[in-house]
Design a protein around this motif. Structure first.
Motif, PDB file in Angstrom:
ATOM      1  N   UNK A  48       0.694  -1.261  -0.024  1.00  0.00           N
ATOM      2  CA  UNK A  48      -0.063  -0.048   0.033  1.00  0.00           C
ATOM      3  C   UNK A  48       0.905   1.356   0.199  1.00  0.00           C
ATOM      4  N   UNK A  49       0.467   2.442   0.363  1.00  0.00           N
ATOM      5  CA  UNK A  49       1.047   3.676   0.317  1.00  0.00           C
ATOM      6  C   UNK A  49       1.414   3.834   1.658  1.00  0.00           C
ATOM      7  N   UNK A  50       2.629   4.188   2.028  1.00  0.00           N
ATOM      8  CA  UNK A  50       2.866   3.948   3.529  1.00  0.00           C
ATOM      9  C   UNK A  50       2.626   5.415   4.149  1.00  0.00           C
ATOM     10  N   UNK A  51       2.254   6.328   3.369  1.00  0.00           N
ATOM     11  CA  UNK A  51       2.126   7.659   3.661  1.00  0.00           C
ATOM     12  C   UNK A  51       1.057   8.256   2.918  1.00  0.00           C
ATOM     13  N   UNK A  52      -0.008   8.926   3.728  1.00  0.00           N
ATOM     14  CA  UNK A  52      -1.180   9.556   3.074  1.00  0.00           C
ATOM     15  C   UNK A  52      -1.375  10.984   3.581  1.00  0.00           C
ATOM     16  N   UNK A  53      -0.861  11.866   2.884  1.00  0.00           N
ATOM     17  CA  UNK A  53      -1.123  13.285   3.413  1.00  0.00           C
ATOM     18  C   UNK A  53      -0.368  13.576   4.493  1.00  0.00           C
ATOM     19  N   UNK A  54       0.807  13.003   4.763  1.00  0.00           N
ATOM     20  CA  UNK A  54       1.575  13.381   6.032  1.00  0.00           C
ATOM     21  C   UNK A  54       1.298  12.215   7.072  1.00  0.00           C
ATOM     22  N   UNK A  55       0.210  11.576   7.006  1.00  0.00           N
ATOM     23  CA  UNK A  55      -0.015  10.484   8.192  1.00  0.00           C
ATOM     24  C   UNK A  55       0.748   9.465   7.850  1.00  0.00           C
ATOM     25  N   UNK A  56       1.429   8.633   8.642  1.00  0.00           N
ATOM     26  CA  UNK A  56       2.017   7.418   8.627  1.00  0.00           C
ATOM     27  C   UNK A  56       1.240   6.106   8.715  1.00  0.00           C
ATOM     28  N   UNK A  57       1.172   5.265   7.512  1.00  0.00           N
ATOM     29  CA  UNK A  57       0.456   4.138   7.381  1.00  0.00           C
ATOM     30  C   UNK A  57       1.411   2.890   7.956  1.00  0.00           C
ATOM     31  N   UNK A  58       0.932   1.983   9.000  1.00  0.00           N
ATOM     32  CA  UNK A  58       1.701   0.772   9.523  1.00  0.00           C
ATOM     33  C   UNK A  58       0.808  -0.375   9.442  1.00  0.00           C
ATOM     34  N   UNK A  59       1.384  -1.459   9.574  1.00  0.00           N
ATOM     35  CA  UNK A  59       0.954  -2.720   9.548  1.00  0.00           C
ATOM     36  C   UNK A  59       0.225  -2.864   8.259  1.00  0.00           C
ATOM     37  N   UNK A  87       0.171  -2.127   3.613  1.00  0.00           N
ATOM     38  CA  UNK A  87       0.555  -3.292   2.713  1.00  0.00           C
ATOM     39  C   UNK A  87       0.323  -4.445   3.469  1.00  0.00           C
ATOM     40  N   UNK A  88      -0.388  -5.543   2.694  1.00  0.00           N
ATOM     41  CA  UNK A  88      -0.910  -6.442   3.313  1.00  0.00           C
ATOM     42  C   UNK A  88      -0.197  -7.774   2.551  1.00  0.00           C
ATOM     43  N   UNK A  89       0.648  -8.563   3.429  1.00  0.00           N
ATOM     44  CA  UNK A  89       1.425  -9.500   2.816  1.00  0.00           C
ATOM     45  C   UNK A  89       0.692 -11.062   2.974  1.00  0.00           C
ATOM     46  N   UNK A  90       1.095 -11.877   1.884  1.00  0.00           N
ATOM     47  CA  UNK A  90       0.750 -13.163   1.676  1.00  0.00           C
ATOM     48  C   UNK A  90       0.780 -13.652   3.255  1.00  0.00           C
ATOM     49  N   UNK A  91      -0.141 -14.496   3.748  1.00  0.00           N
ATOM     50  CA  UNK A  91      -0.387 -15.163   5.020  1.00  0.00           C
ATOM     51  C   UNK A  91       0.745 -16.207   5.209  1.00  0.00           C
ATOM     52  N   UNK A  92       0.806 -16.831   4.049  1.00  0.00           N
ATOM     53  CA  UNK A  92       1.693 -18.147   4.100  1.00  0.00           C
ATOM     54  C   UNK A  92       3.161 -17.889   4.388  1.00  0.00           C
ATOM     55  N   UNK A  93       3.677 -16.467   4.213  1.00  0.00           N
ATOM     56  CA  UNK A  93       4.960 -16.269   4.625  1.00  0.00           C
ATOM     57  C   UNK A  93       5.188 -16.195   6.218  1.00  0.00           C
TER      58      UNK A  93
END
Length: 399
Positions: free
Chosen positions: A280-291, A295-301
Protein backbone atom coordinates in the motif's frame (compact mmCIF):
# COMPACT_ATOMS: atom_id res chain seq x y z
CA UNK A 1 10.72 14.69 26.99
CA UNK A 2 8.29 13.90 29.82
CA UNK A 3 5.31 11.67 29.22
CA UNK A 4 2.03 13.42 30.00
CA UNK A 5 -0.95 11.36 31.11
CA UNK A 6 -3.77 13.88 30.85
CA UNK A 7 -6.63 13.30 28.44
CA UNK A 8 -6.58 16.85 27.18
CA UNK A 9 -4.05 19.16 25.63
CA UNK A 10 -1.78 18.79 22.62
CA UNK A 11 -0.56 15.28 21.78
CA UNK A 12 2.82 14.54 20.24
CA UNK A 13 1.35 11.51 18.49
CA UNK A 14 -2.14 10.14 17.84
CA UNK A 15 -2.46 6.49 16.81
CA UNK A 16 -5.66 5.07 15.35
CA UNK A 17 -5.82 1.29 15.71
CA UNK A 18 -4.86 -0.83 18.71
CA UNK A 19 -3.53 -4.02 17.11
CA UNK A 20 0.13 -5.13 17.14
CA UNK A 21 1.24 -2.33 14.80
CA UNK A 22 -0.49 0.47 16.69
CA UNK A 23 0.58 -0.72 20.13
CA UNK A 24 4.17 -1.23 18.97
CA UNK A 25 4.24 2.36 17.74
CA UNK A 26 2.72 3.62 21.00
CA UNK A 27 5.20 1.72 23.16
CA UNK A 28 8.20 2.95 21.19
CA UNK A 29 7.03 6.56 21.14
CA UNK A 30 6.14 6.45 24.83
CA UNK A 31 9.52 4.95 25.69
CA UNK A 32 11.11 7.95 23.98
CA UNK A 33 9.07 10.37 26.05
CA UNK A 34 6.32 11.43 23.66
CA UNK A 35 2.78 12.24 24.80
CA UNK A 36 0.87 9.52 22.94
CA UNK A 37 -2.79 8.58 22.68
CA UNK A 38 -4.10 5.44 20.96
CA UNK A 39 -7.68 4.64 19.92
CA UNK A 40 -9.21 1.22 19.25
CA UNK A 41 -12.78 0.76 18.09
CA UNK A 42 -13.16 -2.76 19.57
CA UNK A 43 -13.03 -4.12 23.11
CA UNK A 44 -10.27 -6.45 24.28
CA UNK A 45 -9.88 -9.34 24.15
CA UNK A 46 -10.99 -9.73 20.54
CA UNK A 47 -10.26 -12.19 17.75
CA UNK A 48 -8.90 -11.66 14.24
CA UNK A 49 -8.42 -13.81 11.15
CA UNK A 50 -4.68 -14.45 11.34
CA UNK A 51 -2.20 -17.30 11.05
CA UNK A 52 -1.07 -16.44 14.61
CA UNK A 53 2.51 -17.34 13.73
CA UNK A 54 5.15 -15.04 15.21
CA UNK A 55 8.53 -15.29 13.50
CA UNK A 56 11.76 -15.24 15.47
CA UNK A 57 12.50 -11.66 14.35
CA UNK A 58 9.56 -10.39 16.40
CA UNK A 59 10.18 -12.34 19.59
CA UNK A 60 12.78 -10.00 21.19
CA UNK A 61 10.28 -7.15 20.92
CA UNK A 62 7.48 -9.11 22.55
CA UNK A 63 9.62 -10.69 25.26
CA UNK A 64 10.48 -7.20 26.47
CA UNK A 65 6.91 -5.99 27.00
CA UNK A 66 4.67 -9.07 27.37
CA UNK A 67 6.99 -11.82 28.67
CA UNK A 68 4.21 -13.72 30.47
CA UNK A 69 2.17 -13.99 27.24
CA UNK A 70 5.21 -15.11 25.26
CA UNK A 71 5.89 -17.79 27.88
CA UNK A 72 2.41 -19.22 27.25
CA UNK A 73 2.91 -19.48 23.48
CA UNK A 74 3.59 -22.70 21.60
CA UNK A 75 7.16 -23.11 20.36
CA UNK A 76 7.31 -23.80 16.62
CA UNK A 77 10.52 -25.44 15.40
CA UNK A 78 9.68 -26.41 11.82
CA UNK A 79 7.43 -25.99 8.80
CA UNK A 80 5.50 -28.47 6.67
CA UNK A 81 4.12 -27.79 3.20
CA UNK A 82 1.81 -30.30 1.56
CA UNK A 83 0.05 -30.37 -1.79
CA UNK A 84 -2.13 -33.31 -2.77
CA UNK A 85 0.93 -34.95 -4.39
CA UNK A 86 3.95 -33.88 -2.30
CA UNK A 87 4.71 -33.15 1.34
CA UNK A 88 7.94 -31.54 2.53
CA UNK A 89 9.15 -30.50 5.97
CA UNK A 90 12.14 -28.50 7.14
CA UNK A 91 13.44 -26.99 10.34
CA UNK A 92 13.11 -23.22 10.73
CA UNK A 93 16.36 -21.22 11.00
CA UNK A 94 15.25 -20.13 14.51
CA UNK A 95 12.31 -21.14 16.66
CA UNK A 96 9.07 -19.20 16.17
CA UNK A 97 5.98 -18.91 18.37
CA UNK A 98 2.28 -19.59 18.07
CA UNK A 99 0.17 -17.09 20.02
CA UNK A 100 -3.49 -16.25 19.51
CA UNK A 101 -4.53 -12.73 18.59
CA UNK A 102 -7.08 -13.02 21.39
CA UNK A 103 -4.16 -13.06 23.87
CA UNK A 104 -1.52 -11.09 21.95
CA UNK A 105 -3.60 -8.00 21.22
CA UNK A 106 -5.05 -7.80 24.73
CA UNK A 107 -1.65 -8.10 26.39
CA UNK A 108 -0.07 -5.46 24.15
CA UNK A 109 -2.95 -3.12 24.99
CA UNK A 110 -2.38 -3.72 28.70
CA UNK A 111 1.32 -3.01 28.18
CA UNK A 112 0.41 0.38 26.72
CA UNK A 113 -1.73 1.16 29.76
CA UNK A 114 1.08 0.10 32.10
CA UNK A 115 3.55 2.30 30.20
CA UNK A 116 1.44 5.42 30.77
CA UNK A 117 0.08 5.65 27.23
CA UNK A 118 -3.28 7.40 26.97
CA UNK A 119 -5.59 4.63 25.75
CA UNK A 120 -9.13 4.85 24.36
CA UNK A 121 -10.78 1.44 24.08
CA UNK A 122 -14.09 0.91 22.26
CA UNK A 123 -13.91 4.41 20.80
CA UNK A 124 -14.10 4.82 17.04
CA UNK A 125 -12.33 7.64 15.21
CA UNK A 126 -14.33 8.77 12.19
CA UNK A 127 -12.63 11.95 11.01
CA UNK A 128 -9.18 13.54 10.88
CA UNK A 129 -8.28 17.00 9.65
CA UNK A 130 -4.94 18.58 8.87
CA UNK A 131 -4.57 21.99 10.50
CA UNK A 132 -2.57 24.99 9.34
CA UNK A 133 1.19 25.10 10.00
CA UNK A 134 2.13 26.25 13.47
CA UNK A 135 5.03 26.64 15.78
CA UNK A 136 5.80 22.89 15.69
CA UNK A 137 7.27 23.33 12.20
CA UNK A 138 4.59 21.03 10.81
CA UNK A 139 0.86 20.90 10.31
CA UNK A 140 -0.98 19.39 13.28
CA UNK A 141 -3.91 16.98 13.14
CA UNK A 142 -7.38 17.27 14.61
CA UNK A 143 -8.77 13.87 15.60
CA UNK A 144 -12.56 13.52 15.97
CA UNK A 145 -14.22 10.47 17.50
CA UNK A 146 -17.66 9.11 16.69
CA UNK A 147 -18.93 10.64 19.93
CA UNK A 148 -17.89 14.11 18.74
CA UNK A 149 -14.92 14.65 21.07
CA UNK A 150 -11.77 16.06 19.45
CA UNK A 151 -8.05 16.04 20.17
CA UNK A 152 -5.11 17.74 18.48
CA UNK A 153 -1.83 15.99 17.72
CA UNK A 154 1.44 17.02 16.11
CA UNK A 155 1.64 13.73 14.21
CA UNK A 156 -0.65 10.90 13.16
CA UNK A 157 -0.23 7.14 12.64
CA UNK A 158 -2.96 5.00 11.06
CA UNK A 159 -2.99 1.33 12.09
CA UNK A 160 -6.57 0.37 11.17
CA UNK A 161 -5.89 -2.68 9.01
CA UNK A 162 -6.35 -3.29 5.29
CA UNK A 163 -9.74 -1.62 4.74
CA UNK A 164 -9.55 1.38 7.02
CA UNK A 165 -11.92 4.28 6.50
CA UNK A 166 -11.43 7.79 7.88
CA UNK A 167 -13.00 11.01 6.72
CA UNK A 168 -10.21 13.38 5.80
CA UNK A 169 -7.91 10.78 4.21
CA UNK A 170 -8.25 8.80 0.96
CA UNK A 171 -9.25 5.49 2.56
CA UNK A 172 -9.09 2.17 0.64
CA UNK A 173 -12.47 1.03 1.97
CA UNK A 174 -14.09 4.07 0.35
CA UNK A 175 -12.08 4.00 -2.84
CA UNK A 176 -13.88 0.84 -3.99
CA UNK A 177 -12.28 -2.61 -4.13
CA UNK A 178 -11.18 -3.88 -7.52
CA UNK A 179 -12.68 -7.04 -8.97
CA UNK A 180 -9.45 -8.87 -8.22
CA UNK A 181 -9.42 -7.63 -4.64
CA UNK A 182 -12.68 -9.42 -3.88
CA UNK A 183 -11.70 -12.89 -5.02
CA UNK A 184 -10.41 -14.26 -1.71
CA UNK A 185 -11.91 -14.92 1.71
CA UNK A 186 -10.09 -15.72 4.95
CA UNK A 187 -11.58 -17.82 7.77
CA UNK A 188 -10.27 -19.34 10.99
CA UNK A 189 -11.19 -21.14 14.19
CA UNK A 190 -9.35 -22.81 17.07
CA UNK A 191 -9.46 -26.55 17.69
CA UNK A 192 -8.59 -28.82 20.61
CA UNK A 193 -7.49 -32.42 20.20
CA UNK A 194 -5.10 -31.90 17.27
CA UNK A 195 -1.99 -34.05 17.82
CA UNK A 196 0.96 -31.68 18.45
CA UNK A 197 3.87 -31.65 16.03
CA UNK A 198 5.64 -28.42 16.94
CA UNK A 199 5.45 -27.24 13.33
CA UNK A 200 3.45 -24.77 11.30
CA UNK A 201 1.64 -26.72 8.58
CA UNK A 202 0.43 -25.49 5.19
CA UNK A 203 -1.95 -27.55 3.03
CA UNK A 204 -2.46 -26.41 -0.56
CA UNK A 205 -5.44 -27.37 -2.67
CA UNK A 206 -7.42 -26.16 -5.66
CA UNK A 207 -8.63 -22.66 -4.91
CA UNK A 208 -6.71 -21.97 -1.74
CA UNK A 209 -4.75 -23.25 1.21
CA UNK A 210 -5.14 -23.94 4.92
CA UNK A 211 -2.60 -23.40 7.69
CA UNK A 212 -2.39 -25.14 11.05
CA UNK A 213 -0.35 -23.64 13.88
CA UNK A 214 -0.21 -24.54 17.58
CA UNK A 215 -1.06 -21.70 19.95
CA UNK A 216 -1.25 -21.38 23.73
CA UNK A 217 -3.01 -23.89 26.03
CA UNK A 218 -2.65 -26.79 23.60
CA UNK A 219 -5.05 -25.37 20.99
CA UNK A 220 -4.48 -25.26 17.23
CA UNK A 221 -5.28 -22.34 14.96
CA UNK A 222 -6.85 -23.51 11.69
CA UNK A 223 -6.84 -20.66 9.19
CA UNK A 224 -7.58 -20.77 5.48
CA UNK A 225 -7.54 -18.51 2.44
CA UNK A 226 -10.07 -19.58 -0.18
CA UNK A 227 -11.16 -18.33 -3.58
CA UNK A 228 -14.78 -17.19 -3.57
CA UNK A 229 -15.68 -19.62 -6.40
CA UNK A 230 -14.61 -22.55 -4.21
CA UNK A 231 -16.68 -21.13 -1.35
CA UNK A 232 -19.76 -21.10 -3.59
CA UNK A 233 -19.02 -24.63 -4.79
CA UNK A 234 -18.82 -25.94 -1.22
CA UNK A 235 -21.99 -24.57 0.27
CA UNK A 236 -21.28 -20.94 1.01
CA UNK A 237 -21.47 -20.30 4.75
CA UNK A 238 -21.61 -23.97 5.81
CA UNK A 239 -18.39 -23.41 7.77
CA UNK A 240 -20.52 -21.81 10.47
CA UNK A 241 -22.02 -25.25 11.22
CA UNK A 242 -18.94 -27.48 10.99
CA UNK A 243 -15.68 -25.78 9.98
CA UNK A 244 -13.62 -28.98 9.85
CA UNK A 245 -16.14 -30.82 7.67
CA UNK A 246 -16.40 -27.81 5.37
CA UNK A 247 -12.61 -27.69 5.01
CA UNK A 248 -12.56 -31.39 4.18
CA UNK A 249 -15.14 -30.91 1.44
CA UNK A 250 -13.39 -27.79 0.20
CA UNK A 251 -9.84 -29.14 0.04
CA UNK A 252 -10.27 -32.85 -0.74
CA UNK A 253 -6.90 -33.09 0.99
CA UNK A 254 -6.47 -36.44 2.80
CA UNK A 255 -3.59 -35.22 4.99
CA UNK A 256 -5.56 -32.18 6.19
CA UNK A 257 -8.66 -34.29 6.86
CA UNK A 258 -6.54 -36.72 8.88
CA UNK A 259 -5.07 -33.91 11.00
CA UNK A 260 -8.52 -32.60 11.93
CA UNK A 261 -10.20 -35.97 12.42
CA UNK A 262 -11.51 -36.15 15.97
CA UNK A 263 -10.57 -32.53 16.76
CA UNK A 264 -13.10 -30.35 18.54
CA UNK A 265 -13.76 -26.75 17.48
CA UNK A 266 -13.48 -24.53 20.57
CA UNK A 267 -13.97 -21.02 19.13
CA UNK A 268 -16.46 -19.55 16.66
CA UNK A 269 -15.40 -19.16 13.05
CA UNK A 270 -14.26 -15.63 12.19
CA UNK A 271 -13.99 -14.44 8.61
CA UNK A 272 -12.62 -11.54 6.61
CA UNK A 273 -13.19 -10.46 3.02
CA UNK A 274 -12.04 -9.28 0.63
CA UNK A 275 -8.44 -10.34 1.13
CA UNK A 276 -6.20 -8.41 -1.25
CA UNK A 277 -2.45 -8.96 -1.08
CA UNK A 278 -0.56 -5.82 -2.10
CA UNK A 279 1.83 -3.15 -0.96
CA UNK A 280 0.00 0.00 0.00
CA UNK A 281 0.93 3.63 0.36
CA UNK A 282 3.01 4.08 3.54
CA UNK A 283 2.19 7.80 3.75
CA UNK A 284 -1.16 9.51 3.19
CA UNK A 285 -1.08 13.31 3.26
CA UNK A 286 1.55 13.25 6.00
CA UNK A 287 -0.03 10.49 8.11
CA UNK A 288 2.09 7.34 8.48
CA UNK A 289 0.46 4.01 7.61
CA UNK A 290 1.67 0.95 9.54
CA UNK A 291 0.82 -2.75 9.71
CA UNK A 292 -1.75 -3.92 7.17
CA UNK A 293 -2.64 -0.29 6.43
CA UNK A 294 0.78 0.04 4.75
CA UNK A 295 0.38 -3.18 2.79
CA UNK A 296 -0.92 -6.72 3.26
CA UNK A 297 1.54 -9.60 2.89
CA UNK A 298 0.65 -13.16 1.90
CA UNK A 299 -0.35 -15.05 5.06
CA UNK A 300 1.70 -18.10 4.05
CA UNK A 301 4.93 -16.16 4.60
CA UNK A 302 4.29 -16.06 8.35
CA UNK A 303 5.65 -12.54 8.53
CA UNK A 304 2.48 -10.50 9.04
CA UNK A 305 2.68 -9.98 12.82
CA UNK A 306 6.42 -9.32 12.70
CA UNK A 307 6.00 -6.71 9.98
CA UNK A 308 3.19 -5.06 11.94
CA UNK A 309 5.35 -4.76 15.05
CA UNK A 310 8.44 -3.57 13.20
CA UNK A 311 6.61 -1.08 10.97
CA UNK A 312 4.97 0.44 14.06
CA UNK A 313 8.29 0.90 15.77
CA UNK A 314 9.88 2.25 12.58
CA UNK A 315 7.16 4.90 12.18
CA UNK A 316 7.38 5.91 15.84
CA UNK A 317 11.13 6.40 15.57
CA UNK A 318 10.74 8.62 12.52
CA UNK A 319 8.29 10.82 14.45
CA UNK A 320 10.48 10.89 17.56
CA UNK A 321 13.41 12.06 15.47
CA UNK A 322 11.38 14.74 13.70
CA UNK A 323 10.06 16.19 16.97
CA UNK A 324 13.32 16.02 18.91
CA UNK A 325 15.52 17.38 16.11
CA UNK A 326 13.13 19.92 14.63
CA UNK A 327 12.47 18.15 11.31
CA UNK A 328 9.23 18.77 9.47
CA UNK A 329 6.47 16.21 9.38
CA UNK A 330 7.12 15.78 5.66
CA UNK A 331 10.75 14.90 6.35
CA UNK A 332 9.69 12.32 8.93
CA UNK A 333 7.26 10.81 6.43
CA UNK A 334 9.96 10.53 3.79
CA UNK A 335 12.38 8.87 6.22
CA UNK A 336 9.70 6.35 7.17
CA UNK A 337 8.78 5.71 3.53
CA UNK A 338 12.39 4.98 2.57
CA UNK A 339 13.15 2.80 5.59
CA UNK A 340 9.97 0.78 5.20
CA UNK A 341 10.66 0.17 1.51
CA UNK A 342 14.18 -1.00 2.33
CA UNK A 343 12.88 -3.38 4.98
CA UNK A 344 10.07 -5.06 3.01
CA UNK A 345 10.98 -4.73 -0.69
CA UNK A 346 12.58 -8.16 -1.00
CA UNK A 347 9.86 -9.80 1.09
CA UNK A 348 7.11 -8.66 -1.27
CA UNK A 349 9.08 -9.64 -4.38
CA UNK A 350 9.75 -13.19 -3.22
CA UNK A 351 6.24 -13.60 -1.84
CA UNK A 352 4.80 -12.46 -5.17
CA UNK A 353 6.63 -15.23 -7.02
CA UNK A 354 5.54 -17.81 -4.45
CA UNK A 355 1.95 -16.56 -4.65
CA UNK A 356 1.73 -17.25 -8.38
CA UNK A 357 2.78 -20.85 -7.70
CA UNK A 358 0.65 -21.48 -4.62
CA UNK A 359 -2.50 -20.05 -6.20
CA UNK A 360 -1.91 -22.02 -9.39
CA UNK A 361 -3.45 -25.36 -10.44
CA UNK A 362 -2.69 -28.55 -8.50
CA UNK A 363 0.25 -29.63 -10.66
CA UNK A 364 1.91 -26.21 -10.18
CA UNK A 365 1.39 -26.44 -6.41
CA UNK A 366 3.03 -29.86 -6.43
CA UNK A 367 6.05 -28.61 -8.37
CA UNK A 368 6.40 -25.69 -5.96
CA UNK A 369 6.22 -27.96 -2.91
CA UNK A 370 8.73 -30.56 -4.07
CA UNK A 371 11.99 -28.58 -3.56
CA UNK A 372 11.06 -27.02 -0.22
CA UNK A 373 13.06 -29.53 1.82
CA UNK A 374 16.21 -28.14 0.18
CA UNK A 375 15.41 -24.43 -0.10
CA UNK A 376 12.80 -23.88 2.62
CA UNK A 377 15.17 -22.35 5.19
CA UNK A 378 16.63 -20.03 2.57
CA UNK A 379 13.18 -18.84 1.51
CA UNK A 380 12.19 -18.20 5.13
CA UNK A 381 15.29 -16.10 5.74
CA UNK A 382 14.84 -14.19 2.48
CA UNK A 383 11.31 -13.08 3.32
CA UNK A 384 12.06 -11.73 6.79
CA UNK A 385 12.10 -8.09 7.88
CA UNK A 386 15.59 -6.87 6.98
CA UNK A 387 15.78 -3.81 9.21
CA UNK A 388 14.55 -5.90 12.14
CA UNK A 389 17.58 -8.21 11.98
CA UNK A 390 19.92 -5.23 12.04
CA UNK A 391 18.09 -3.81 15.09
CA UNK A 392 18.33 -7.09 16.95
CA UNK A 393 22.06 -7.38 16.31
CA UNK A 394 22.59 -3.89 17.68
CA UNK A 395 20.80 -4.79 20.93
CA UNK A 396 17.94 -2.30 20.50
CA UNK A 397 14.71 -3.00 22.38
CA UNK A 398 11.93 -1.30 24.32
CA UNK A 399 13.80 -1.27 27.61
Amino acid sequence: MEILNSTSGLLDLAIIGGGPAGTAAALEAGRCGLHVAIWERDCFPRDKVCGEFISSEALPLLQTVIPSAVARGAVIQGAEFASNAFAQAFRLPRAALGLSRHLLDAELWKACEAAGIEVHEAECIRKVRRLASGRWQQRAWEIESASGSTRTAKSLIVACGRWWALDGLPSPARAGASVRAGRWLGAKAHFAGVAPRGNVEMYFFRGGYCGLAPVEDGAYNVCCLVHRERVRECGGAEWLKDFAAWLGQLSCHPALEARLRGAVQVTPVVTTAPVHVARGRPVQQGALMIGDASGFLDPFTGEGISMALHSGRLAARAIVTSLSEGFSGEQAAEVYRENLARAVRRTYKIAGVARSLIHGPAWVQSLATAPLRLIGKRLVSATRWREGREERSSGSNWN
